[in-house]
Design a protein around this motif. Structure first.
Motif, PDB file in Angstrom:
ATOM      1  N   ARG A  87       0.836  -1.211   0.000  1.00  0.00           N
ATOM      2  CA  ARG A  87       0.000   0.000   0.000  1.00  0.00           C
ATOM      3  C   ARG A  87       0.870   1.259   0.000  1.00  0.00           C
ATOM      4  O   ARG A  87       0.576   2.230  -0.712  1.00  0.00           O
ATOM      5  N   ILE A  88       1.938   1.243   0.777  1.00  0.00           N
ATOM      6  CA  ILE A  88       2.847   2.393   0.814  1.00  0.00           C
ATOM      7  C   ILE A  88       3.490   2.594  -0.551  1.00  0.00           C
ATOM      8  O   ILE A  88       3.615   3.721  -1.048  1.00  0.00           O
ATOM      9  N   TRP A  89       3.923   1.499  -1.183  1.00  0.00           N
ATOM     10  CA  TRP A  89       4.556   1.611  -2.488  1.00  0.00           C
ATOM     11  C   TRP A  89       3.569   2.109  -3.542  1.00  0.00           C
ATOM     12  O   TRP A  89       3.937   2.898  -4.428  1.00  0.00           O
ATOM     13  N   SER A  90       2.326   1.680  -3.473  1.00  0.00           N
ATOM     14  CA  SER A  90       1.315   2.164  -4.420  1.00  0.00           C
ATOM     15  C   SER A  90       1.125   3.666  -4.293  1.00  0.00           C
ATOM     16  O   SER A  90       0.938   4.372  -5.292  1.00  0.00           O
ATOM     17  N   TRP A  91       1.168   4.173  -3.073  1.00  0.00           N
ATOM     18  CA  TRP A  91       1.053   5.619  -2.857  1.00  0.00           C
ATOM     19  C   TRP A  91       2.252   6.349  -3.461  1.00  0.00           C
ATOM     20  O   TRP A  91       2.102   7.417  -4.065  1.00  0.00           O
ATOM     21  N   VAL A  92       3.437   5.781  -3.331  1.00  0.00           N
ATOM     22  CA  VAL A  92       4.631   6.397  -3.910  1.00  0.00           C
ATOM     23  C   VAL A  92       4.537   6.417  -5.431  1.00  0.00           C
ATOM     24  O   VAL A  92       4.858   7.430  -6.080  1.00  0.00           O
ATOM     25  N   VAL A  93       4.090   5.317  -6.031  1.00  0.00           N
ATOM     26  CA  VAL A  93       3.966   5.252  -7.486  1.00  0.00           C
ATOM     27  C   VAL A  93       2.956   6.275  -7.989  1.00  0.00           C
ATOM     28  O   VAL A  93       3.135   6.890  -9.050  1.00  0.00           O
ATOM     29  N   ALA A  94       1.895   6.503  -7.232  1.00  0.00           N
ATOM     30  CA  ALA A  94       0.866   7.454  -7.643  1.00  0.00           C
ATOM     31  C   ALA A  94       1.382   8.889  -7.693  1.00  0.00           C
ATOM     32  O   ALA A  94       0.740   9.756  -8.304  1.00  0.00           O
ATOM     33  N   LEU A  95       2.508   9.184  -7.080  1.00  0.00           N
ATOM     34  CA  LEU A  95       3.081  10.527  -7.129  1.00  0.00           C
ATOM     35  C   LEU A  95       3.699  10.853  -8.477  1.00  0.00           C
ATOM     36  O   LEU A  95       3.914  12.027  -8.785  1.00  0.00           O
ATOM     37  N   PHE A  96       4.002   9.831  -9.278  1.00  0.00           N
ATOM     38  CA  PHE A  96       4.638  10.044 -10.572  1.00  0.00           C
ATOM     39  C   PHE A  96       3.587  10.297 -11.652  1.00  0.00           C
ATOM     40  O   PHE A  96       2.405   9.957 -11.470  1.00  0.00           O
ATOM     41  N   PRO A  97       3.984  10.884 -12.780  1.00  0.00           N
ATOM     42  CA  PRO A  97       3.038  11.066 -13.892  1.00  0.00           C
ATOM     43  C   PRO A  97       2.455   9.735 -14.358  1.00  0.00           C
ATOM     44  O   PRO A  97       3.114   8.698 -14.274  1.00  0.00           O
ATOM     45  N   ARG A  98       1.245   9.787 -14.859  1.00  0.00           N
ATOM     46  CA  ARG A  98       0.546   8.556 -15.221  1.00  0.00           C
ATOM     47  C   ARG A  98       1.309   7.749 -16.257  1.00  0.00           C
ATOM     48  O   ARG A  98       1.354   6.513 -16.193  1.00  0.00           O
ATOM     49  N   ALA A  99       1.955   8.422 -17.201  1.00  0.00           N
ATOM     50  CA  ALA A  99       2.653   7.703 -18.265  1.00  0.00           C
ATOM     51  C   ALA A  99       3.879   6.948 -17.757  1.00  0.00           C
ATOM     52  O   ALA A  99       4.319   5.985 -18.380  1.00  0.00           O
ATOM     53  N   ALA A 100       4.425   7.381 -16.625  1.00  0.00           N
ATOM     54  CA  ALA A 100       5.651   6.756 -16.111  1.00  0.00           C
ATOM     55  C   ALA A 100       5.382   5.753 -15.004  1.00  0.00           C
ATOM     56  O   ALA A 100       6.326   5.121 -14.517  1.00  0.00           O
ATOM     57  N   ARG A 101       4.136   5.594 -14.584  1.00  0.00           N
ATOM     58  CA  ARG A 101       3.853   4.757 -13.405  1.00  0.00           C
ATOM     59  C   ARG A 101       4.184   3.291 -13.633  1.00  0.00           C
ATOM     60  O   ARG A 101       4.665   2.609 -12.721  1.00  0.00           O
ATOM     61  N   ASP A 102       3.920   2.774 -14.840  1.00  0.00           N
ATOM     62  CA  ASP A 102       4.191   1.354 -15.078  1.00  0.00           C
ATOM     63  C   ASP A 102       5.680   1.048 -14.935  1.00  0.00           C
ATOM     64  O   ASP A 102       6.073   0.061 -14.283  1.00  0.00           O
ATOM     65  N   ARG A 103       6.520   1.892 -15.534  1.00  0.00           N
ATOM     66  CA  ARG A 103       7.957   1.648 -15.436  1.00  0.00           C
ATOM     67  C   ARG A 103       8.478   1.890 -14.026  1.00  0.00           C
ATOM     68  O   ARG A 103       9.380   1.184 -13.551  1.00  0.00           O
ATOM     69  N   VAL A 104       7.935   2.886 -13.349  1.00  0.00           N
ATOM     70  CA  VAL A 104       8.340   3.122 -11.961  1.00  0.00           C
ATOM     71  C   VAL A 104       7.978   1.927 -11.093  1.00  0.00           C
ATOM     72  O   VAL A 104       8.779   1.465 -10.263  1.00  0.00           O
ATOM     73  N   ASP A 105       6.779   1.396 -11.295  1.00  0.00           N
ATOM     74  CA  ASP A 105       6.335   0.254 -10.490  1.00  0.00           C
ATOM     75  C   ASP A 105       7.194  -0.978 -10.776  1.00  0.00           C
ATOM     76  O   ASP A 105       7.645  -1.659  -9.846  1.00  0.00           O
ATOM     77  N   SER A 106       7.445  -1.271 -12.061  1.00  0.00           N
ATOM     78  CA  SER A 106       8.262  -2.439 -12.388  1.00  0.00           C
ATOM     79  C   SER A 106       9.704  -2.257 -11.926  1.00  0.00           C
ATOM     80  O   SER A 106      10.337  -3.209 -11.438  1.00  0.00           O
ATOM     81  N   SER A 107      10.242  -1.034 -12.021  1.00  0.00           N
ATOM     82  CA  SER A 107      11.598  -0.776 -11.545  1.00  0.00           C
ATOM     83  C   SER A 107      11.680  -0.932 -10.034  1.00  0.00           C
ATOM     84  O   SER A 107      12.664  -1.470  -9.510  1.00  0.00           O
ATOM     85  N   GLY A 108      10.650  -0.477  -9.335  1.00  0.00           N
ATOM     86  CA  GLY A 108      10.636  -0.626  -7.885  1.00  0.00           C
ATOM     87  C   GLY A 108      10.609  -2.079  -7.453  1.00  0.00           C
ATOM     88  O   GLY A 108      11.324  -2.479  -6.523  1.00  0.00           O
ATOM     89  N   HIS A 109       9.803  -2.891  -8.121  1.00  0.00           N
ATOM     90  CA  HIS A 109       9.758  -4.317  -7.785  1.00  0.00           C
ATOM     91  C   HIS A 109      11.088  -5.012  -8.123  1.00  0.00           C
ATOM     92  O   HIS A 109      11.527  -5.916  -7.393  1.00  0.00           O
TER      93      HIS A 109
END
Length: 366
Positions: A181-203
């Protein structure tokens, strides 16, 4: 404009690169400044992340057995606290029982050094030796004026350590309990177009960190058991304390176990003499070679494989920025960055290899 007033292309390209590098360097300097300024928060958070990476699978395993995640988190955190304070208790007990004998050995060693100074090649007289001793006493006495200041600094440091301990404890609890849940909140801070790559990079970074911490714990445990066993066989005192120190030092790859192992050599020299210290040194070197050539390549694997030169540079940079804590955090950070860079490069390659969609051509006008 005349041709002779035009900027050469090489200078224009170099200038474009230069100001961009200056902006990147300035941003990095500001980031490092903020991390150091808020070190009372950032360091405990980093420690909490390392602890979470070590124990997250235990929480998931307990939860998979039908236990609510809240109770599983409580159980793992309590186990961590019991293990930590139990280890400190055992070390303190050994220190209290053996430090008297070690102090006697130190006094005896000083007497032997004094005898050697008189009978050895130095041929010092009693008056010369006493003069050196008096000079040392005066140096120690001259620092008495700053005792109050040092005591106050020690009290402030202990207060910061205690506050950091509770920050790390509560952060670890919430990272274990609702990290997704905390990580999802962090990902939501980024622009929508970059969220997928931010999420996959974080994992990817998290997987690298988990693998790195697991392997480091196994390597540290092997180093601690090997050096402590060698010290016990050689009759060196404070065996358990040496093992704990080696275990903690091994979290700094390449140099950590070696430096902490030198403490075992020093204790052996004071307590048992030069021959025992020499054998203790051989044990430390043998364990270090086993770690460097067998354990590190086998346990780390390709997922978190970082070149030894990169590890040395990361440790040096960490020491420069934040001392011992920086050296502790630098290598896992380098491992995470290595994993993220590989992930982004592979993602970009896959994106380039994808065939472009066929776009229907508009009919030509009649």
């Amino acid at each position: 404009m005349s041709e002779r007033y035009q900027v050469p292309p090489g200078v224009e390209i170099a200038t474009a690169w230069a100001w961009r590098l200056l902006v990147i360097a300035a941003a990095g300097a500001v980031g490092i400044f903020l991390l150091r300024y808020f070190s009372e928060i950032t360091v405990p958070l980093a420690v909490a992340l390392l602890g979470t990476a070590l124990t997250i699978n235990a929480v998931n395993f307990i939860e998979s057995r039908g236990v609510p995640r809240l109770l599983a988190t409580f159980a793992v955190v309590i186990f961590m606290l019991v293990a930590f304070f139990g280890m400190l208790t055992l070390v303190g007990q050994q220190l209290s029982t053996q430090v008297t004998d070690l102090r006697s050995n130190v006094v005896e060693g000083i007497s032997q050094v004094q005898d050697w100074a008189k009978t050895g090649p130095l041929k010092l007289t009693d008056s010369q030796i006493q003069g050196y001793v008096d000079t040392a006493k005066e140096s120690i006495a001259s620092s008495d004026t700053s005792v109050v200041t040092r005591v106050s600094e020690l009290g402030s440091t202990l207060t910061h350590v205690l506050a950091g301990f509770f920050i790390a404890l509560f952060s670890s609890f919430f990272f274990l309990y609702e990290g997704e849940r905390i990580w999802s909140w962090v990902v939501a801070l980024f622009p929508r177009a970059a969220r997928d790559r931010v999420d996959s990079s974080g994992h990817t970074a998290w997987a690298s960190l988990v693998a790195f911490v697991r392997a480091t714990v196994l390597v540290a445990l092997t180093d601690a058991i090997g050096i402590a066993l060698g010290a016990w066989v050689l009759g060196v005192p404070l065996t358990l304390a040496i093992g704990v120190l080696v275990f903690l030092g091994a979290f700094i790859p390449i140099i950590g176990a070696l430096l902490s192992g030198m403490v075992a050599v020093l204790v052996a020299l004071v307590a048992q003499g030069p021959w025992t210290a020499l054998f203790m040194l051989l044990v430390v070197v043998a364990i270090q070679q086993l770690e460097s050539h067998v354990l590190q390549p086998f346990l780390m694997g390709r997922l978190v494989a970082v070149h030894p030169l990169a590890i040395i540079i990361a440790i040096a940079a960490g020491v420069t920025v934040a001392g011992v804590v920086g050296a502790l955090i630098a290598v896992p950070l380098a491992a995470c960055l290595n994993g993220v860079v590989k992930h982004l490069v592979s993602t970009a390659q896959e994106y380039q290899d994808e065939p472009e969609d066929d776009v229907p051509l508009e009919p030509e006008p009649a």
